[in-house]
Design a protein around this motif. Structure first.
Motif, PDB file in Angstrom:
ATOM      1  N   ALA A  33       0.815  -1.212   0.000  1.00 47.95           N
ATOM      2  CA  ALA A  33       0.000   0.000   0.000  1.00 47.95           C
ATOM      3  C   ALA A  33       0.848   1.262   0.000  1.00 47.95           C
ATOM      4  O   ALA A  33       0.360   2.348  -0.350  1.00 47.95           O
ATOM      5  CB  ALA A  33      -0.945  -0.002   1.201  1.00 47.95           C
ATOM      6  N   LEU A  34       2.112   1.131   0.383  1.00 49.01           N
ATOM      7  CA  LEU A  34       3.016   2.287   0.422  1.00 49.01           C
ATOM      8  C   LEU A  34       4.028   2.265  -0.718  1.00 49.01           C
ATOM      9  O   LEU A  34       4.925   3.109  -0.762  1.00 49.01           O
ATOM     10  CB  LEU A  34       3.758   2.317   1.766  1.00 49.01           C
ATOM     11  CG  LEU A  34       2.879   2.595   2.988  1.00 49.01           C
ATOM     12  CD1 LEU A  34       3.648   2.316   4.272  1.00 49.01           C
ATOM     13  CD2 LEU A  34       2.377   4.037   2.970  1.00 49.01           C
ATOM     14  N   ALA A  35       3.891   1.313  -1.635  1.00 49.56           N
ATOM     15  CA  ALA A  35       4.890   1.156  -2.695  1.00 49.56           C
ATOM     16  C   ALA A  35       4.968   2.370  -3.608  1.00 49.56           C
ATOM     17  O   ALA A  35       6.027   2.677  -4.165  1.00 49.56           O
ATOM     18  CB  ALA A  35       4.582  -0.094  -3.513  1.00 49.56           C
ATOM     19  N   ASP A  36       3.845   3.081  -3.773  1.00 50.53           N
ATOM     20  CA  ASP A  36       3.834   4.240  -4.673  1.00 50.53           C
ATOM     21  C   ASP A  36       4.064   5.565  -3.964  1.00 50.53           C
ATOM     22  O   ASP A  36       4.060   6.609  -4.613  1.00 50.53           O
ATOM     23  CB  ASP A  36       2.510   4.291  -5.434  1.00 50.53           C
ATOM     24  CG  ASP A  36       2.389   3.155  -6.441  1.00 50.53           C
ATOM     25  OD1 ASP A  36       3.416   2.785  -7.044  1.00 50.53           O
ATOM     26  OD2 ASP A  36       1.277   2.624  -6.588  1.00 50.53           O
ATOM     27  N   GLY A  37       4.228   5.528  -2.641  1.00 51.24           N
ATOM     28  CA  GLY A  37       4.506   6.764  -1.933  1.00 51.24           C
ATOM     29  C   GLY A  37       3.851   6.818  -0.565  1.00 51.24           C
ATOM     30  O   GLY A  37       3.107   5.902  -0.178  1.00 51.24           O
ATOM     31  N   PRO A  38       4.110   7.886   0.197  1.00 54.24           N
ATOM     32  CA  PRO A  38       3.644   7.996   1.581  1.00 54.24           C
ATOM     33  C   PRO A  38       2.117   8.082   1.677  1.00 54.24           C
ATOM     34  O   PRO A  38       1.436   8.570   0.771  1.00 54.24           O
ATOM     35  CB  PRO A  38       4.293   9.299   2.075  1.00 54.24           C
ATOM     36  CG  PRO A  38       5.426   9.561   1.135  1.00 54.24           C
ATOM     37  CD  PRO A  38       4.997   9.018  -0.180  1.00 54.24           C
ATOM     38  N   ARG A  39       1.616   7.600   2.814  1.00 52.80           N
ATOM     39  CA  ARG A  39       0.192   7.695   3.124  1.00 52.80           C
ATOM     40  C   ARG A  39       0.024   7.917   4.622  1.00 52.80           C
ATOM     41  O   ARG A  39       0.872   7.525   5.426  1.00 52.80           O
ATOM     42  CB  ARG A  39      -0.550   6.422   2.709  1.00 52.80           C
ATOM     43  CG  ARG A  39      -0.839   6.312   1.215  1.00 52.80           C
ATOM     44  CD  ARG A  39      -1.743   5.126   0.932  1.00 52.80           C
ATOM     45  NE  ARG A  39      -2.412   5.268  -0.346  1.00 52.80           N
ATOM     46  CZ  ARG A  39      -2.370   4.379  -1.332  1.00 52.80           C
ATOM     47  NH1 ARG A  39      -1.671   3.267  -1.176  1.00 52.80           N
ATOM     48  NH2 ARG A  39      -3.028   4.584  -2.449  1.00 52.80           N
ATOM     49  N   THR A  40      -1.095   8.501   5.003  1.00 51.27           N
ATOM     50  CA  THR A  40      -1.468   8.621   6.404  1.00 51.27           C
ATOM     51  C   THR A  40      -2.066   7.306   6.890  1.00 51.27           C
ATOM     52  O   THR A  40      -2.409   6.421   6.092  1.00 51.27           O
ATOM     53  CB  THR A  40      -2.497   9.732   6.608  1.00 51.27           C
ATOM     54  OG1 THR A  40      -3.719   9.354   5.936  1.00 51.27           O
ATOM     55  CG2 THR A  40      -2.005  11.063   6.050  1.00 51.27           C
ATOM     56  N   ALA A  41      -2.244   7.211   8.203  1.00 47.30           N
ATOM     57  CA  ALA A  41      -2.876   6.016   8.758  1.00 47.30           C
ATOM     58  C   ALA A  41      -4.294   5.859   8.225  1.00 47.30           C
ATOM     59  O   ALA A  41      -4.742   4.747   7.929  1.00 47.30           O
ATOM     60  CB  ALA A  41      -2.869   6.077  10.277  1.00 47.30           C
ATOM     61  N   GLY A  42      -5.021   6.977   8.101  1.00 45.63           N
ATOM     62  CA  GLY A  42      -6.367   6.914   7.560  1.00 45.63           C
ATOM     63  C   GLY A  42      -6.392   6.403   6.132  1.00 45.63           C
ATOM     64  O   GLY A  42      -7.258   5.612   5.752  1.00 45.63           O
ATOM     65  N   GLU A  43      -5.454   6.872   5.333  1.00 45.79           N
ATOM     66  CA  GLU A  43      -5.371   6.407   3.948  1.00 45.79           C
ATOM     67  C   GLU A  43      -4.995   4.926   3.894  1.00 45.79           C
ATOM     68  O   GLU A  43      -5.519   4.173   3.064  1.00 45.79           O
ATOM     69  CB  GLU A  43      -4.361   7.254   3.178  1.00 45.79           C
ATOM     70  CG  GLU A  43      -4.827   8.693   2.963  1.00 45.79           C
ATOM     71  CD  GLU A  43      -3.719   9.600   2.459  1.00 45.79           C
ATOM     72  OE1 GLU A  43      -4.056  10.650   1.857  1.00 45.79           O
ATOM     73  OE2 GLU A  43      -2.526   9.282   2.675  1.00 45.79           O
ATOM     74  N   LEU A  44      -4.096   4.509   4.778  1.00 44.49           N
ATOM     75  CA  LEU A  44      -3.732   3.089   4.834  1.00 44.49           C
ATOM     76  C   LEU A  44      -4.928   2.242   5.232  1.00 44.49           C
ATOM     77  O   LEU A  44      -5.114   1.132   4.713  1.00 44.49           O
ATOM     78  CB  LEU A  44      -2.582   2.879   5.823  1.00 44.49           C
ATOM     79  CG  LEU A  44      -1.206   3.347   5.356  1.00 44.49           C
ATOM     80  CD1 LEU A  44      -0.211   3.308   6.503  1.00 44.49           C
ATOM     81  CD2 LEU A  44      -0.715   2.468   4.203  1.00 44.49           C
ATOM     82  N   ALA A  45      -5.760   2.747   6.135  1.00 52.25           N
ATOM     83  CA  ALA A  45      -6.953   2.016   6.535  1.00 52.25           C
ATOM     84  C   ALA A  45      -7.870   1.808   5.336  1.00 52.25           C
ATOM     85  O   ALA A  45      -8.410   0.713   5.122  1.00 52.25           O
ATOM     86  CB  ALA A  45      -7.682   2.768   7.643  1.00 52.25           C
ATOM     87  N   GLY A  46      -8.050   2.845   4.528  1.00 46.23           N
ATOM     88  CA  GLY A  46      -8.913   2.732   3.361  1.00 46.23           C
ATOM     89  C   GLY A  46      -8.408   1.735   2.350  1.00 46.23           C
ATOM     90  O   GLY A  46      -9.194   1.014   1.722  1.00 46.23           O
ATOM     91  N   VAL A  47      -7.080   1.657   2.189  1.00 44.49           N
ATOM     92  CA  VAL A  47      -6.502   0.759   1.192  1.00 44.49           C
ATOM     93  C   VAL A  47      -6.478  -0.682   1.684  1.00 44.49           C
ATOM     94  O   VAL A  47      -6.743  -1.621   0.916  1.00 44.49           O
ATOM     95  CB  VAL A  47      -5.081   1.213   0.811  1.00 44.49           C
ATOM     96  CG1 VAL A  47      -4.401   0.200  -0.100  1.00 44.49           C
ATOM     97  CG2 VAL A  47      -5.114   2.571   0.140  1.00 44.49           C
ATOM     98  N   THR A  48      -6.165  -0.885   2.959  1.00 42.00           N
ATOM     99  CA  THR A  48      -5.976  -2.245   3.485  1.00 42.00           C
ATOM    100  C   THR A  48      -7.252  -2.870   4.033  1.00 42.00           C
ATOM    101  O   THR A  48      -7.316  -4.094   4.217  1.00 42.00           O
ATOM    102  CB  THR A  48      -4.920  -2.256   4.603  1.00 42.00           C
ATOM    103  OG1 THR A  48      -5.372  -1.431   5.689  1.00 42.00           O
ATOM    104  CG2 THR A  48      -3.577  -1.738   4.080  1.00 42.00           C
ATOM    105  N   GLY A  49      -8.242  -2.049   4.351  1.00 41.36           N
ATOM    106  CA  GLY A  49      -9.498  -2.583   4.848  1.00 41.36           C
ATOM    107  C   GLY A  49      -9.562  -2.787   6.343  1.00 41.36           C
ATOM    108  O   GLY A  49     -10.549  -3.343   6.846  1.00 41.36           O
ATOM    109  N   VAL A  50      -8.540  -2.364   7.083  1.00 41.62           N
ATOM    110  CA  VAL A  50      -8.608  -2.436   8.549  1.00 41.62           C
ATOM    111  C   VAL A  50      -9.067  -1.090   9.086  1.00 41.62           C
ATOM    112  O   VAL A  50      -9.129  -0.094   8.365  1.00 41.62           O
ATOM    113  CB  VAL A  50      -7.248  -2.839   9.171  1.00 41.62           C
ATOM    114  CG1 VAL A  50      -6.800  -4.197   8.637  1.00 41.62           C
ATOM    115  CG2 VAL A  50      -6.180  -1.789   8.910  1.00 41.62           C
TER     116      VAL A  50
END
Length: 325
Positions: A33-50
């Motif tokens: 989920a971070l391979a293309d660049g930085p993300r916030t925790a909220g953005e990581l939640a949206g991508v990973t589903g947790v």
């Protein structure tokens, strides 16, 4: 003198917490989920589903362990995570991490019983678990092969005997590094089909021979100038290993080089951790042995090999580099 502090003890004791959070982060796809660049925790939640809470817990844990960098609330991959966990690198360790999570970690819960009984645990394997087991082990071997290819110069050699190994990746790396090299695989019959398929897929059919033979008794003969024993020693008894290294010497030309790759217990002032930890792993998994390096050197000397250097590969076993005398 400064008073001792408990940090090291606590760090070791809670190490399993970091391991389990690494396993979970890998399982939910945090690193890709971070391979293309930085993300916030909220953005990581949206991508990973947790949930955002769990995304923050896992991202902070990976930041604390050095696998993620954090700046202004945004997480990005550290260089090693980018190379080995993002899915974009040459050697993706995700299958190895899955094996550790689904097979090895649970098996370590039997370690106290193994210590008390002197017997390995029960793997309780089925087809699915075997697939996870072999996928993880072979990917870990691919890492070892990549580290060896970066540490050893294969270009002076012309004839490589790969005797009794588990993975063809070591010799495939040698073939990629040296267009003039020919390889003879002498592997146990159960592994030769996989080797043949890997060789064909890599496009090296014209430079490879694959011969089935039981490793403990194989006597391939020949005049090879390079002999490879990868992850052989820990799988056999001391007496069997004496025969294996003697048969390897009998297949080597005078002055040939031996690469003996495995984990070893050493006699240094401070034992290299990865070897000692794998001694426990091998024991609890199936009772195989991480031998003292001094003992292995004795087998080699008796068989006519003289160790000239030791390569300590990053995140991988050591290699005893020996010469036929």
């Amino acid at each position: 003198m400064t008073a001792p502090v408990p940090d090291r003890i606590v760090d070791i004791a809670i190490g399993y917490m970091g391991a389990k959070q690494l396993f979970a982060a890998s399982r939910i796809g945090l690193f890709p989920a971070l391979a293309d660049g930085p993300r916030t925790a909220g953005e990581l939640a949206g991508v990973t589903g947790v949930s955002p809470r769990l995304a923050r817990i896992l991202a902070d844990a990976m930041n604390a362990l050095g696998l993620l960098d954090r700046e202004h609330g945004r997480y990005r991959l550290a260089a090693d995570a980018q190379a080995y966990l993002s899915g974009r690198g040459t050697t993706d360790l995700t299958p190895f991490v899955q094996f550790l999570n689904e097979i090895s970690y649970g098996h370590w819960l039997q370690f106290d019983t193994a210590v008390d009984s002197g017997e390995p645990g029960d793997l309780r394997m089925d087809d699915g678990r075997w697939a996870t087991f072999m996928g993880g082990v072979m990917r870990y071997n691919a890492l070892h092969a990549a580290m060896l290819a970066g540490a050893f110069d294969f270009t002076p050699y012309r004839s490589l005997l790969d005797l009794g190994g588990l993975s063809p990746e070591f010799s495939l790396g040698a073939l990629r590094a040296n267009a003039d090299l020919a390889v003879r695989f002498v592997f146990a019959p159960d592994f030769t089909e996989g080797v043949t398929n890997a060789v064909k897929s890599a496009g090296f059919d014209d430079r490879v021979r694959v011969e089935p033979a039981e490793t403990a008794t194989a006597a391939p003969g020949g005049e090879h100038d390079l002999v490879l024993l990868n992850h052989v020693v820990h799988r056999f008894t001391a007496e069997q290993n004496r025969a294996i290294v003697a048969n390897a010497r009998a297949a080597a030309a005078p002055g040939a080089t031996l690469l003996l790759l495995d984990f070893f217990l050493d006699d240094d002032e401070r034992q290299r951790p990865i070897d000692a930890l794998h001694a426990g792993e091998y024991f609890v998994i199936d009772g195989t042995v991480v031998y003292p390096e001094a003992e292995v050197r004795g087998w080699l000397a008796d068989a006519g090999w003289r160790v000239r250097e030791v390569l300590a590969l990053p995140g991988s076993p050591r290699v005893l580099v020996a010469e036929a005398v």
